[in-house]
Design an enzyme around this catalytic site. Structure first.
Site, PDB file in Angstrom:
ATOM      1  N   HIS A  21       4.053   5.945 -10.647  1.00 20.52           N
ATOM      2  CA  HIS A  21       2.948   6.896 -10.556  1.00 20.52           C
ATOM      3  C   HIS A  21       3.399   8.198  -9.906  1.00 20.52           C
ATOM      4  CE1 HIS A  21      -0.593   8.611  -8.352  1.00 20.52           C
ATOM      5  NE2 HIS A  21      -1.158   8.427  -9.529  1.00 20.52           N
ATOM      6  N   SER A  57      -4.601   6.750 -14.061  1.00 20.53           N
ATOM      7  CA  SER A  57      -3.135   6.833 -14.130  1.00 20.53           C
ATOM      8  C   SER A  57      -2.510   5.445 -14.092  1.00 20.53           C
ATOM      9  CB  SER A  57      -2.595   7.688 -12.976  1.00 20.53           C
ATOM     10  OG  SER A  57      -3.040   9.017 -13.068  1.00 20.53           O
ATOM     11  N   ARG A  76       3.567   2.223  -7.946  1.00 19.68           N
ATOM     12  CA  ARG A  76       3.375   3.418  -7.129  1.00 19.68           C
ATOM     13  C   ARG A  76       4.550   4.377  -7.295  1.00 19.68           C
ATOM     14  NH1 ARG A  76      -0.922   5.927  -4.969  1.00 19.68           N
ATOM     15  NH2 ARG A  76      -1.778   3.834  -4.618  1.00 19.68           N
TER      16      ARG A  76
END
Length: 217
Positions: free
Chosen positions: A52, A26, A49
């Site tokens: 994500h 990812s 992050r």
């Protein structure tokens, strides 16, 4: 083995990824999609992050960081800081292994009976009152706000009158009413902070930011 999804004569390749490799893949895709866009290396892991967690690349442009705030949060966690969230969801989403290791904890007062009673009597939101309760803690405090702009307004008011001195505030509430205004008020307050400017954010983003920082310790 290569898998394919066939729809109306079109063939779409499905990547055969082991479960333990999905997160790494990812982040590879995030890097590929960002292309030549440069992120500040001090904040790159945090921004990625957030992307994500949300699959939203607008976080590459909307994140605001007070200078030095990430290092301050790291040091506070290592010194047993308490993290206070505005929702149970954010509390649940924060990985507590490292935080507990250093003597810290993750708290949320939103459902406490005294908070509910006080908020009802005063005509305030529970989020507002829960930040007042947080101000009574006698440990270094990091506030992670992903839902309630009134929590940010409470923090700013408490800071202004000297009743709250947080290490930092993660200010990423999501929504429409007073969301943008409360985030900008936090930035203008002088409190060390990380903010997702605009309407986007959420409890999952607040937790993701805390996790991204503690994973770097």
């Amino acid at each position: 083995m290569t898998l394919y999804l066939v729809k109306e004569g079109n063939k779409m390749e499905i990547e055969n990824i082991k479960p333990e490799d999905i997160e790494a893949r990812s982040f590879e895709i995030i890097g590929e999609t960002l292309g030549n866009k440069k992120l500040d290396p001090r904040y790159e892991l945090i921004i990625k992050r957030c992307i994500h967690t949300s699959a939203d690349f607008e976080y590459a442009d909307s994140m605001y960081f007070t200078d030095g705030v990430v290092d301050s949060i790291k040091e506070a966690i290592k010194n047993g800081a308490v993290i206070v969230t505005d929702t149970k969801m954010a509390q649940s989403g924060i990985n507590k292994k490292r935080i507990n290791k250093y003597g810290g904890e993750v708290l949320c007062f939103i459902s406490d009976e005294d908070v509910s009673k006080d908020a009802k009597e005063r005509g305030l939101t529970r989020s507002f009152v829960s930040m007042e309760k947080a101000s009574n803690l006698d440990k270094p405090i990091i506030l992670a706000i992903g839902n309630a702009p009134t929590a940010l307004l409470s923090i700013c008011e408490l800071y202004k009158i000297g009743k709250l001195q947080p290490v930092a505030v993660i200010g990423v509430p999501v929504g429409f009413v007073n969301v943008v205004q409360s985030k900008e008020a936090l930035i203008d307050s002088g409190i060390p902070c990380i903010v997702a400017r605009g309407r986007k954010g959420g409890s999952n983003i607040a937790a993701a930011i805390i996790n991204a920082i503690q994973y770097q310790i």
